[in-house]
Design a protein around this motif. Structure first.
Motif, PDB file in Angstrom:
ATOM      1  N   HIS A  76      91.868 -99.889 -28.259  1.00 25.28           N
ATOM      2  CA  HIS A  76      90.690 -98.904 -29.004  1.00 25.28           C
ATOM      3  C   HIS A  76      91.394 -97.628 -29.580  1.00 25.28           C
ATOM      4  CE1 HIS A  76      87.246 -96.228 -29.351  1.00 25.28           C
ATOM      5  NE2 HIS A  76      87.851 -95.335 -28.967  1.00 25.28           N
ATOM      6  N   PHE A  77      91.143 -97.492 -31.032  1.00 22.24           N
ATOM      7  CA  PHE A  77      91.725 -96.102 -31.518  1.00 22.24           C
ATOM      8  C   PHE A  77      90.767 -95.046 -31.283  1.00 22.24           C
ATOM      9  CE2 PHE A  77      93.242-100.033 -33.785  1.00 22.24           C
ATOM     10  CZ  PHE A  77      94.464 -99.803 -34.123  1.00 22.24           C
ATOM     11  N   TYR A  78      91.071 -94.109 -30.807  1.00 24.76           N
ATOM     12  CA  TYR A  78      90.465 -92.989 -30.076  1.00 24.76           C
ATOM     13  C   TYR A  78      90.015 -91.994 -30.990  1.00 24.76           C
ATOM     14  CZ  TYR A  78      94.903 -90.957 -29.419  1.00 24.76           C
ATOM     15  OH  TYR A  78      96.451 -90.551 -29.506  1.00 24.76           O
ATOM     16  N   GLY A  79      90.196 -91.946 -32.220  1.00 27.07           N
ATOM     17  CA  GLY A  79      89.802 -91.064 -33.329  1.00 27.07           C
ATOM     18  C   GLY A  79      90.292 -89.611 -32.828  1.00 27.07           C
ATOM     19  N   SER A  80      89.226 -88.789 -32.928  1.00 21.30           N
ATOM     20  CA  SER A  80      89.512 -87.207 -32.334  1.00 21.30           C
ATOM     21  C   SER A  80      90.281 -86.643 -33.503  1.00 21.30           C
ATOM     22  CB  SER A  80      90.239 -87.455 -30.947  1.00 21.30           C
ATOM     23  OG  SER A  80      89.256 -87.940 -30.298  1.00 21.30           O
ATOM     24  N   SER A  81      90.257 -86.795 -34.649  1.00 19.66           N
ATOM     25  CA  SER A  81      91.014 -86.039 -35.678  1.00 19.66           C
ATOM     26  C   SER A  81      90.721 -84.758 -35.942  1.00 19.66           C
ATOM     27  CB  SER A  81      90.811 -86.898 -37.157  1.00 19.66           C
ATOM     28  OG  SER A  81      90.977 -87.875 -37.259  1.00 19.66           O
ATOM     29  N   TYR A  82      91.813 -83.830 -36.074  1.00 20.88           N
ATOM     30  CA  TYR A  82      91.286 -82.345 -36.239  1.00 20.88           C
ATOM     31  C   TYR A  82      92.486 -81.614 -37.096  1.00 20.88           C
ATOM     32  CZ  TYR A  82      95.232 -81.840 -32.731  1.00 20.88           C
ATOM     33  OH  TYR A  82      96.909 -82.082 -32.097  1.00 20.88           O
ATOM     34  N   ILE A  83      92.361 -80.245 -37.274  1.00 20.47           N
ATOM     35  CA  ILE A  83      93.190 -79.459 -38.225  1.00 20.47           C
ATOM     36  C   ILE A  83      93.642 -78.428 -37.129  1.00 20.47           C
ATOM     37  CG2 ILE A  83      93.175 -77.995 -40.187  1.00 20.47           C
ATOM     38  CD1 ILE A  83      91.047 -79.537 -41.277  1.00 20.47           C
ATOM     39  N   ALA A  84      94.929 -78.143 -37.231  1.00 22.24           N
ATOM     40  CA  ALA A  84      95.436 -77.166 -36.313  1.00 22.24           C
ATOM     41  C   ALA A  84      96.042 -75.901 -37.329  1.00 22.24           C
ATOM     42  CB  ALA A  84      96.716 -77.747 -35.572  1.00 22.24           C
ATOM     43  N   ALA A  85      95.959 -74.790 -36.986  1.00 22.25           N
ATOM     44  CA  ALA A  85      96.575 -73.846 -37.763  1.00 22.25           C
ATOM     45  C   ALA A  85      97.832 -73.061 -37.200  1.00 22.25           C
ATOM     46  CB  ALA A  85      95.588 -72.521 -37.772  1.00 22.25           C
ATOM     47  N   PRO A  86      98.458 -72.314 -38.237  1.00 22.75           N
ATOM     48  CA  PRO A  86      99.960 -71.907 -37.808  1.00 22.75           C
ATOM     49  C   PRO A  86      99.690 -70.883 -36.745  1.00 22.75           C
ATOM     50  CG  PRO A  86      99.463 -71.221 -39.865  1.00 22.75           C
ATOM     51  CD  PRO A  86      98.411 -72.105 -39.631  1.00 22.75           C
ATOM     52  N   ASN A  87      98.775 -70.302 -36.204  1.00 22.97           N
ATOM     53  CA  ASN A  87      98.650 -69.255 -35.234  1.00 22.97           C
ATOM     54  C   ASN A  87      97.911 -69.937 -34.155  1.00 22.97           C
ATOM     55  OD1 ASN A  87      95.677 -69.640 -35.915  1.00 22.97           O
ATOM     56  ND2 ASN A  87      95.320 -67.803 -36.780  1.00 22.97           N
ATOM     57  N   GLY A  88      97.664 -71.174 -33.984  1.00 25.09           N
ATOM     58  CA  GLY A  88      97.512 -71.891 -32.781  1.00 25.09           C
ATOM     59  C   GLY A  88      95.906 -72.220 -32.737  1.00 25.09           C
ATOM     60  N   HIS A  89      95.057 -72.001 -33.550  1.00 26.13           N
ATOM     61  CA  HIS A  89      93.834 -72.243 -33.685  1.00 26.13           C
ATOM     62  C   HIS A  89      93.435 -73.664 -34.051  1.00 26.13           C
ATOM     63  CE1 HIS A  89      92.841 -67.620 -34.128  1.00 26.13           C
ATOM     64  NE2 HIS A  89      92.278 -68.176 -32.819  1.00 26.13           N
ATOM     65  N   ARG A  90      92.679 -74.269 -33.646  1.00 26.31           N
ATOM     66  CA  ARG A  90      92.370 -75.698 -34.226  1.00 26.31           C
ATOM     67  C   ARG A  90      90.900 -76.022 -34.151  1.00 26.31           C
ATOM     68  NH1 ARG A  90      92.827 -80.709 -30.085  1.00 26.31           N
ATOM     69  NH2 ARG A  90      90.923 -81.141 -31.253  1.00 26.31           N
ATOM     70  N   THR A  91      90.402 -77.020 -35.218  1.00 23.60           N
ATOM     71  CA  THR A  91      88.787 -77.254 -35.344  1.00 23.60           C
ATOM     72  C   THR A  91      88.780 -78.039 -34.087  1.00 23.60           C
ATOM     73  OG1 THR A  91      89.669 -79.345 -36.300  1.00 23.60           O
ATOM     74  CG2 THR A  91      89.049 -77.409 -37.691  1.00 23.60           C
ATOM     75  N   PRO A  92      87.437 -78.314 -33.697  1.00 27.17           N
ATOM     76  CA  PRO A  92      87.094 -79.494 -32.830  1.00 27.17           C
ATOM     77  C   PRO A  92      87.541 -80.942 -33.188  1.00 27.17           C
ATOM     78  CG  PRO A  92      85.212 -78.127 -32.803  1.00 27.17           C
ATOM     79  CD  PRO A  92      86.317 -77.553 -34.237  1.00 27.17           C
TER      80      PRO A  92
END
Length: 132
Positions: A76-92
């Protein structure tokens, strides 16, 4: 997924690094939520962890080198793609089971602002590393 690859993108002034992946649960899922985020922080760029969803089945059986019997499904490929910022914040993360599109508005100035604030490169001591 190799730390030195992430580092070399940063050394070469990348502002966004895309990490397309097709990986399954037990192999990498425990690290998925932090891998690209850590790379973004350490290297002062945005990183985008991209993983597909679903299961792929092959006509011929194969082994994965894990001691399990031959099988047709990759897992199972579990998806869960996200974007992470240089200051440590990330999208859900996106869904684990449904296709999705993640659209983010990225302030590329944040790369330089974070670099200037944290000064990681100032104390990096590049001369201590082997020639690449």
């Amino acid at each position: 997924h190799h730390p030195l690859n992430w580092m070399m993108f940063g050394i070469n002034q990348a502002e966004i690094v895309f990490n397309p992946s097709a990986t399954v649960g037990a192999l990498s899922e425990p690290l998925w939520g932090i891998e690209a985020r850590n790379a973004a922080i350490a290297n002062h760029y945005y990183s985008v962890g991209i993983n597909r969803v679903g299961t792929e089945t092959f006509p011929r059986e194969f082994t994965s080198g894990d001691g399990q019997p031959a099988h047709n499904a990759f897992g199972h490929f579990y998806g869960s793609s996200y974007i992470a910022a240089p200051n440590g914040h990330r999208t859900p993360g996106l869904s684990r089971v449904n296709d999705g599109v993640l659209i983010g508005e990225l302030d590329l100035n944040l790369c330089d602002q974070t670099k200037q604030k944290w000064q990681f490169t100032m104390t990096a001591r590049w001369e201590m590393y082997a020639d690449a």
